[in-house]
Write an enzyme that holds these catalytic residues in place. Structure first.
Site: not given
Ligand code: AP5
Ligand code: MG
Length: 225
Positions: A13, A88, A127, A160, A171
């Site tokens: 994402k 979410r 990552r 992270r 998660r």
């Molecule tokens: P990356 O692009 O970083 O993936 P991502 O989908 O952004 O993964 P996240 O771990 O950031 O998602 P998340 O939803 O768990 O975390 P968030 O920060 O939103 O890619 C991942 C890796 O893969 C990288 O190394 C990249 O290089 C590689 N990659 C990408 N595409 C690839 C491909 N096609 N092929 C191979 N490799 C690839 O949320 C974190 C926390 O915040 C949550 O757990 C929660 O506690 C809180 N939070 C956030 N939003 C909310 C909400 N709306 N409500 C409540 N709590 C929330």
């Molecule tokens: Mg992310």
């Protein structure tokens, strides 16, 4: 263009959100990044949200919805945005629809970037993120192993705190229980497109761009009708 990116942790994402934002000149809003900057700010609120994020649990809806509402009503969002990590929960999705309705606008599309849970854990643990500019790297693909620094700005890379196997597994479980119903919410209202996230980054971007091009064409045709 108002777009939502859904998908398991690690689905891509953030990676795709950045590229889409650049292509369409609209902000990429990652709620995870918003929360991490609150934590780094040293505010009391940071301590509160860190208690959730560090364990892989969701921040309470009310708090998250208010943070998001303020962000999408900012000036730079007038031409749209790409939301990554919001909504979410179904409650957040309904709240987003309501906020947009009040602004006489609407969501154009939700994209579900699909990968397997096994691939998710693999990607999360490999990552690394630049502490200065937030650029996302994968130890597998693109890290300059020698320096371990960001190739864009030279900043230090870090892992992270929620990117260890144990928290990542939790998660994924939280996603299936609380966020997967959001996929159905958008599917039922005909606003969902699924994208195969298990292709290389450029191929995923190309599929997303093609789908956005269709939306833009439809809205042009609608404007003419
Ligand atoms: P990356 O692009 O970083 O993936 P991502 O989908 O952004 O993964 P996240 O771990 O950031 O998602 P998340 O939803 O768990 O975390 P968030 O920060 O939103 O890619 C991942 C890796 O893969 C990288 O190394 C990249 O290089 C590689 N990659 C990408 N595409 C690839 C491909 N096609 N092929 C191979 N490799 C690839 O949320 C974190 C926390 O915040 C949550 O757990 C929660 O506690 C809180 N939070 C956030 N939003 C909310 C909400 N709306 N409500 C409540 N709590 C929330
Ligand atoms: Mg992310």
């Amino acid at each position: 263009m108002r777009l939502v990116l859904l998908g398991l942790p690690g689905a891509g994402k953030g990676t795709q959100g950045e590229q889409l934002a650049e292509k369409y000149s609209i902000p990429h809003i990652s709620t995870g990044s918003l929360i991490r900057s609150v934590i780094n700010s040293g505010l009391k609120l940071g301590e509160i949200v860190n208690a959730y994020i560090s364990k892989g649990n969701l921040i309470p809806d009310e708090l998250m919805m208010e943070m998001l509402r303020q962000r999408v009503l900012a000036d730079d969002c007038r031409n749209g945005w790409i939301l990554d990590g919001f909504p979410r929960t179904v409650k957040q999705a309904m709240h987003l629809d309501e906020t947009l309705k009040q602004e006489s606008s609407k969501l154009d599309r939700a994209f579900d970037i699909r990968i397997s849970p096994q691939e998710a854990v693999l990607r999360i643990t490999k990552r690394r993120v630049c502490r200065n500019c937030g650029q996302i790297y994968s130890l597998e693909q693109d890290l300059d192993q020698e320096s371990g620094n960001c190739t864009s700005c030279g900043g230090p890379l870090y892992q992270r705190p929620d990117d260890n196997v144990e928290v990542a597994q939790h998660r994924l479980q939280v996603y299936m229980e609380q966020t997967h119903p959001v996929v159905h919410y958008y599917a039922q209202s005909g606003r969902l497109t699924s994208i195969n996230g298990e292709q290389d980054i450029d191929a995923v971007f190309s599929d997303l761009s093609d789908a956005v091009a269709v939306l833009l064409q439809k809205s042009k045709d609608g404007g003419r009708a």
